[in-house]
Write a protein that holds these residues in place. Structure first.
Motif, PDB file in Angstrom:
ATOM      1  N   ALA A 302    -106.350 -84.236  26.302  1.00 55.90           N
ATOM      2  CA  ALA A 302    -105.804 -85.547  25.915  1.00 55.90           C
ATOM      3  C   ALA A 302    -104.881 -86.111  26.993  1.00 55.90           C
ATOM      4  CB  ALA A 302    -105.053 -85.416  24.604  1.00 55.90           C
ATOM      5  N   GLY A 303    -104.766 -85.428  28.131  1.00 53.66           N
ATOM      6  CA  GLY A 303    -104.012 -86.001  29.251  1.00 53.66           C
ATOM      7  C   GLY A 303    -102.659 -85.380  29.518  1.00 53.66           C
ATOM      8  N   ALA A 304    -102.305 -84.285  28.811  1.00 59.58           N
ATOM      9  CA  ALA A 304    -101.003 -83.646  29.105  1.00 59.58           C
ATOM     10  C   ALA A 304    -101.001 -83.185  30.562  1.00 59.58           C
ATOM     11  CB  ALA A 304    -100.777 -82.465  28.171  1.00 59.58           C
ATOM     12  N   LYS A 305     -99.908 -83.469  31.269  1.00 55.90           N
ATOM     13  CA  LYS A 305     -99.860 -83.139  32.702  1.00 55.90           C
ATOM     14  C   LYS A 305     -99.538 -81.666  32.925  1.00 55.90           C
ATOM     15  CE  LYS A 305    -101.056 -87.174  34.118  1.00 55.90           C
ATOM     16  NZ  LYS A 305    -101.582 -87.613  32.816  1.00 55.90           N
ATOM     17  N   PHE A 306     -98.760 -81.069  32.052  1.00 55.79           N
ATOM     18  CA  PHE A 306     -98.669 -79.607  32.049  1.00 55.79           C
ATOM     19  C   PHE A 306     -98.291 -79.132  30.657  1.00 55.79           C
ATOM     20  CE2 PHE A 306     -94.214 -78.608  31.571  1.00 55.79           C
ATOM     21  CZ  PHE A 306     -93.500 -79.596  32.237  1.00 55.79           C
ATOM     22  N   CYS A 307     -98.652 -77.909  30.368  1.00 48.78           N
ATOM     23  CA  CYS A 307     -98.275 -77.300  29.090  1.00 48.78           C
ATOM     24  C   CYS A 307     -97.555 -75.998  29.402  1.00 48.78           C
ATOM     25  CB  CYS A 307     -99.506 -76.972  28.254  1.00 48.78           C
ATOM     26  SG  CYS A 307    -100.328 -78.410  27.594  1.00 48.78           S
ATOM     27  N   LEU A 308     -96.540 -75.723  28.618  1.00 50.10           N
ATOM     28  CA  LEU A 308     -95.797 -74.473  28.795  1.00 50.10           C
ATOM     29  C   LEU A 308     -95.572 -73.882  27.417  1.00 50.10           C
ATOM     30  CD1 LEU A 308     -93.992 -72.759  30.813  1.00 50.10           C
ATOM     31  CD2 LEU A 308     -92.093 -74.142  29.962  1.00 50.10           C
ATOM     32  N   LYS A 309     -95.959 -72.616  27.259  1.00 49.11           N
ATOM     33  CA  LYS A 309     -95.744 -71.990  25.951  1.00 49.11           C
ATOM     34  C   LYS A 309     -94.438 -71.207  25.995  1.00 49.11           C
ATOM     35  CE  LYS A 309     -97.795 -68.978  22.650  1.00 49.11           C
ATOM     36  NZ  LYS A 309     -98.002 -67.572  22.861  1.00 49.11           N
ATOM     37  N   VAL A 310     -93.581 -71.442  25.036  1.00 51.10           N
ATOM     38  CA  VAL A 310     -92.342 -70.654  24.971  1.00 51.10           C
ATOM     39  C   VAL A 310     -92.272 -69.977  23.603  1.00 51.10           C
ATOM     40  CG1 VAL A 310     -91.005 -72.044  26.612  1.00 51.10           C
ATOM     41  CG2 VAL A 310     -90.917 -72.623  24.227  1.00 51.10           C
ATOM     42  N   THR A 311     -91.684 -68.792  23.595  1.00 48.49           N
ATOM     43  CA  THR A 311     -91.504 -68.085  22.341  1.00 48.49           C
ATOM     44  C   THR A 311     -90.016 -68.038  22.041  1.00 48.49           C
ATOM     45  OG1 THR A 311     -93.477 -66.794  22.712  1.00 48.49           O
ATOM     46  CG2 THR A 311     -91.920 -65.893  21.140  1.00 48.49           C
ATOM     47  N   LEU A 312     -89.706 -68.445  20.831  1.00 45.46           N
ATOM     48  CA  LEU A 312     -88.318 -68.360  20.375  1.00 45.46           C
ATOM     49  C   LEU A 312     -88.212 -67.026  19.642  1.00 45.46           C
ATOM     50  CD1 LEU A 312     -85.635 -69.824  19.899  1.00 45.46           C
ATOM     51  CD2 LEU A 312     -86.689 -70.993  17.965  1.00 45.46           C
ATOM     52  N   PRO A 313     -87.579 -66.029  20.267  1.00 45.96           N
ATOM     53  CA  PRO A 313     -87.620 -64.709  19.645  1.00 45.96           C
ATOM     54  C   PRO A 313     -86.768 -64.622  18.393  1.00 45.96           C
ATOM     55  CG  PRO A 313     -86.340 -64.655  21.674  1.00 45.96           C
ATOM     56  CD  PRO A 313     -86.803 -66.065  21.494  1.00 45.96           C
ATOM     57  N   SER A 314     -87.177 -63.779  17.478  1.00 45.12           N
ATOM     58  CA  SER A 314     -86.394 -63.555  16.275  1.00 45.12           C
ATOM     59  C   SER A 314     -85.087 -62.883  16.660  1.00 45.12           C
ATOM     60  CB  SER A 314     -87.200 -62.659  15.337  1.00 45.12           C
ATOM     61  OG  SER A 314     -86.317 -62.015  14.459  1.00 45.12           O
ATOM     62  N   SER A 315     -83.973 -63.397  16.128  1.00 45.21           N
ATOM     63  CA  SER A 315     -82.692 -62.764  16.454  1.00 45.21           C
ATOM     64  C   SER A 315     -82.453 -61.563  15.539  1.00 45.21           C
ATOM     65  CB  SER A 315     -81.553 -63.763  16.366  1.00 45.21           C
ATOM     66  OG  SER A 315     -81.667 -64.523  15.201  1.00 45.21           O
TER      67      SER A 315
END
Ligand code: PMV
Length: 318
Positions: A302-315
């Motif tokens: 759909a045209g995203a220029k970059f994608c970055l996956k981040v994980t929010l870890p369980s505290s």
């Protein structure tokens, strides 16, 4: 002499942007996979006060005095110098490198300020405590963003998920289960200052409508905090999408952001919204780990220029 080195991460605003400027709560998380690094090389034989700024991403390699007086890096160095009451800086080269895209809502300016403040204070021999680093970075943000809430410098200085309310003591949030987020860029560079000024103008013209929007967003941030700590991902997603609708009403979205939000929801995201100042920049999608490759592919098509996956870890873990 080995160089002194200090880094600072990027950041992502999960919810509450813009409303946070009007004293509503917002939530932000650090993005530890992106960072700015500042290295300081002492130049013991050069005259005192000779500071060379070497910032490749801004194509700068200059004596600091050649930079315009209001240049952000010059102002940060001067803030640190004033903090220590130094009439001149010890001669050195300040080398800044970053993996953060500029003007994209990932906190590049606050990350730069904080890495420079950390490195310089260590170079001067007095590493500053995090509260002071944060306060100086806020002053630096004020120079360029007019009326910043302070959320960017705070989450980057503390490197933990924060529940931020202007003028109130900082609170860290607990995360009940790890959550997966895809950040996708529209590729449109944005000015947070302009977006914030636009909201301010519209608020002055129609205060009742805008205050209602800010209050509703504040209430979403409170609920999101609750669900995050309980580890309930699905309602977090729904509330994030509702936050996007309110930001659209506030006039800070754009067709490209709406398109990426719609595409990620159609591809199975639990929720999606713009993140940061808006009018371009980034969106975020809360996803289940197993659907994340499909959603990332849909965003790229759909045209995203970059994608970055981040994980929010369980505290709650370790
Ligand atoms: O554009 P960003 O990611 O730096 O976001 C700024 C967040 C705002 O709420 C729009 C402004 C602020 O100072 O909090």
């Amino acid at each position: 002499m080995p160089a002194i080195s200090a880094s600072a991460p990027g950041k992502l605003i999960l919810c509450g942007e813009h409303a946070v400027v009007y004293n509503q709560p917002a939530i932000a998380i650090p993005v530890l996979s992106l960072s700015t690094t500042t290295k300081i090389f002492a130049h013991p034989t050069a005259p005192k006060g000779e500071v060379i700024i070497n910032a490749a991403s801004q194509r700068i390699k200059e004596n600091i005095h050649v930079l315009p007086e209001d240049h952000s890096i010059r102002r940060i160095v001067e803030l640190v110098q004033a903090n220590f009451g130094l009439s001149e800086m010890p001669a050195c080269e300040i080398q800044i490198t970053s993996t953060l895209p500029i003007a994209s809502g990932l906190g590049s300016s606050a990350s730069l300020s904080i890495s420079v403040i950390r490195a310089l204070s260590e170079f001067i021999g007095h590493p500053l405590p995090v509260e002071r680093v944060n306060a100086l970075a806020f002053e630096a943000e004020e120079i360029h963003h007019g009326n910043p809430s302070g959320i960017d410098n705070t989450v980057i200085a503390y490197e933990k998920p924060v529940y931020f309310e202007r003028g109130k003591p900082l609170q860290f949030i607990s995360i009940g289960t790890s959550m997966h987020i895809i950040i996708a860029s529209t590729g449109i560079s944005t000015s947070t200052a302009l977006a914030v000024a636009g909201v301010h103008d519209r608020w002055q013209k129609d205060p009742a409508r805008y205050e209602a929007l800010f209050t509703q967003i504040g209430s979403l941030s409170r609920q999101i905090r609750q669900y995050l700590s309980q580890g309930f991902t699905k309602p977090v997603g729904e509330l994030l999408t509702r936050n996007h609708s309110l930001l659209q009403e506030m006039g800070v979205s754009c067709p490209e952001l709406d398109q990426l939000v719609n595409v990620s929801l159609a591809a199975g995201a639990l929720g999606a919204k713009l993140s940061g100042g808006g009018m371009g920049g980034n969106m975020l999608a809360l996803v289940k780990e197993e659907t994340s490759p499909t959603i990332e592919k849909a965003l790229t098509s759909a045209g995203a220029k970059f994608c970055l996956k981040v994980t929010l870890p369980s505290s709650m873990e370790g």
